[in-house]
Design an enzyme around this catalytic site. Structure first.
Site, PDB file in Angstrom:
ATOM      1  N   GLY A 117     -28.551   1.046  64.093  1.00 53.56           N
ATOM      2  CA  GLY A 117     -29.052   2.131  63.252  1.00 53.56           C
ATOM      3  C   GLY A 117     -29.841   1.709  62.025  1.00 53.56           C
ATOM      4  O   GLY A 117     -29.939   2.486  61.069  1.00 53.56           O
ATOM      5  N   SER A 118     -30.462   0.527  62.047  1.00 50.48           N
ATOM      6  CA  SER A 118     -31.266   0.151  60.879  1.00 50.48           C
ATOM      7  C   SER A 118     -32.469   1.094  60.740  1.00 50.48           C
ATOM      8  O   SER A 118     -32.847   1.469  59.628  1.00 50.48           O
ATOM      9  CB  SER A 118     -31.712  -1.307  60.960  1.00 50.48           C
ATOM     10  OG  SER A 118     -32.638  -1.503  62.001  1.00 50.48           O
ATOM     11  N   ASN A 119     -33.053   1.486  61.870  1.00 51.76           N
ATOM     12  CA  ASN A 119     -34.184   2.428  61.791  1.00 51.76           C
ATOM     13  C   ASN A 119     -33.724   3.813  61.346  1.00 51.76           C
ATOM     14  O   ASN A 119     -34.387   4.456  60.537  1.00 51.76           O
ATOM     15  CB  ASN A 119     -34.895   2.509  63.144  1.00 51.76           C
ATOM     16  CG  ASN A 119     -35.831   1.336  63.366  1.00 51.76           C
ATOM     17  OD1 ASN A 119     -36.784   1.145  62.627  1.00 51.76           O
ATOM     18  ND2 ASN A 119     -35.530   0.523  64.372  1.00 51.76           N
ATOM     19  N   MET A 126     -30.393   4.880  73.904  1.00 53.84           N
ATOM     20  CA  MET A 126     -30.448   4.136  75.166  1.00 53.84           C
ATOM     21  C   MET A 126     -30.483   5.011  76.420  1.00 53.84           C
ATOM     22  O   MET A 126     -30.249   4.519  77.515  1.00 53.84           O
ATOM     23  CB  MET A 126     -29.267   3.157  75.237  1.00 53.84           C
ATOM     24  CG  MET A 126     -29.283   2.112  74.123  1.00 53.84           C
ATOM     25  SD  MET A 126     -30.850   1.235  73.991  1.00 53.84           S
ATOM     26  CE  MET A 126     -30.703   0.159  75.392  1.00 53.84           C
ATOM     27  N   ASN A 174     -40.616   7.840  69.765  1.00 54.17           N
ATOM     28  CA  ASN A 174     -39.732   6.683  69.929  1.00 54.17           C
ATOM     29  C   ASN A 174     -40.388   5.452  69.309  1.00 54.17           C
ATOM     30  O   ASN A 174     -41.609   5.378  69.215  1.00 54.17           O
ATOM     31  CB  ASN A 174     -39.516   6.436  71.434  1.00 54.17           C
ATOM     32  CG  ASN A 174     -38.609   5.255  71.720  1.00 54.17           C
ATOM     33  OD1 ASN A 174     -37.569   5.072  71.071  1.00 54.17           O
ATOM     34  ND2 ASN A 174     -38.986   4.420  72.678  1.00 54.17           N
ATOM     35  N   HIS A 195     -40.607   1.301  69.875  1.00 54.97           N
ATOM     36  CA  HIS A 195     -40.315   0.269  70.875  1.00 54.97           C
ATOM     37  C   HIS A 195     -40.714  -1.102  70.314  1.00 54.97           C
ATOM     38  O   HIS A 195     -41.798  -1.247  69.746  1.00 54.97           O
ATOM     39  CB  HIS A 195     -41.090   0.552  72.170  1.00 54.97           C
ATOM     40  CG  HIS A 195     -40.767  -0.428  73.251  1.00 54.97           C
ATOM     41  ND1 HIS A 195     -39.580  -0.397  73.934  1.00 54.97           N
ATOM     42  CD2 HIS A 195     -41.462  -1.492  73.713  1.00 54.97           C
ATOM     43  CE1 HIS A 195     -39.560  -1.409  74.793  1.00 54.97           C
ATOM     44  NE2 HIS A 195     -40.685  -2.090  74.682  1.00 54.97           N
TER      45      HIS A 195
HETATM   46  C1  GRF Z   1     -35.185  -1.369  67.699  1.00 52.56           C
HETATM   47  O1  GRF Z   1     -35.647  -2.667  67.955  1.00 52.56           O
HETATM   48  C2  GRF Z   1     -36.040  -0.336  68.379  1.00 52.56           C
HETATM   49  O2  GRF Z   1     -37.392  -0.691  68.461  1.00 52.56           O
HETATM   50  C3  GRF Z   1     -35.447  -0.258  69.759  1.00 52.56           C
HETATM   51  O3  GRF Z   1     -34.059  -0.394  69.558  1.00 52.56           O
HETATM   52  C4  GRF Z   1     -33.818  -1.123  68.353  1.00 52.56           C
HETATM   53  C5  GRF Z   1     -32.913  -0.286  67.486  1.00 52.56           C
HETATM   54  O4  GRF Z   1     -32.506  -0.982  66.338  1.00 52.56           O
HETATM   55  N1  GRF Z   1     -35.829   0.946  70.456  1.00 52.56           N
HETATM   56  P1  GRF Z   1     -31.669  -0.218  65.212  1.00 52.56           P
HETATM   57  O5  GRF Z   1     -30.440   0.358  65.901  1.00 52.56           O
HETATM   58  O6  GRF Z   1     -32.544   0.837  64.631  1.00 52.56           O
HETATM   59  O7  GRF Z   1     -31.299  -1.290  64.217  1.00 52.56           O
END
Ligand code: GRF
Length: 208
Positions: A16-18, A93, A116, A118
């Protein structure tokens, strides 16, 4: 004229860093509003991150006797409950079908309002392990892509990409950390521009 910030749901399955970066940005700039986080993994770290930032979390797990449409109906029910206008996938996922995506169809955009991120320069390295594949390929560059979601695996129209140079002899851990940090900055930036119609779509090659 005051335009209300669009209501956004983040879907995530992992660290969940994003998601965290998107939420912090929404509170700071108020261009969009994160109204809920949807997670399909009860133990995922993203749940705590969202709760710490006071975002409502719904853990929605697909049960064994439930087909995709039934599962997506439950997701859609939550979307209706929170009045969600955009869905942002950040490490979610599951592949969403047209049944779910069609609910967010935007006539003006000609796209579903589902996006999304990627971890590769699409159309290179679709699917799982984007960083691993980018790390080992022969290119001097890697990067990430933000794209509209269709029912394929990372095949939707590209919105924007960020390229970064590989560093000679860098180990995989550091390469991935660098990539993720770039993602965390790039994702909110692109989402804000997209919402404000400041991105010219169609600048990229076909992603099919
Ligand atoms: C990221 O690398 C994103 O591009 C991919 O999954 C990863 C998620 O990372 N779809 P986080 O959970 O947001 O840290």
């Amino acid at each position: 004229m005051i335009i209300k910030p669009p209501r956004i749901a983040i879907f995530a399955s992992g660290s969940g860093s994003n998601a965290e970066s998107l939420i912090i940005n929404s509170k700071k700039n108020k261009i969009y509003q994160v109204v809920c986080l949807i997670c399909d993994q009860p133990e995922a770290k993203v749940i705590q991150r969202a709760e710490n930032l006071k975002i409502p979390v719904e853990v929605i797990i697909q049960s064994e006797n439930e087909n995709k449409t039934e599962y997506e109906d439950r997701l859609l029910k939550s979307m209706a409950k929170y009045g969600v206008e955009w869905v942002v996938l950040a490490g979610f996922m599951k592949i969403l079908s047209q049944h779910f995506l069609g609910y967010f169809y935007d006539k003006i955009l000609g796209q579903n309002r589902v996006i999304n991120i990627h971890p590769s320069l699409l159309p290179l390295h679709r699917g799982l392990r984007g960083y691993e594949k980018s790390y080992t390929d022969k290119s001097d560059f890697a990067g990430c892509t933000i794209h509209f979601v269709d029912s394929g695996i990372d095949t939707g129209q590209i919105i924007d990409q960020k390229v970064f140079a590989k560093i000679k002899n860098e180990d995989f851990k550091s390469f991935k950390e660098r990539g993720l940090k770039i993602e965390n900055e790039f994702f909110p930036e692109v989402l804000e521009k997209l919402i404000a119609h400041k991105i010219k779509l169609g600048n990229f090659h076909d992603n099919k």
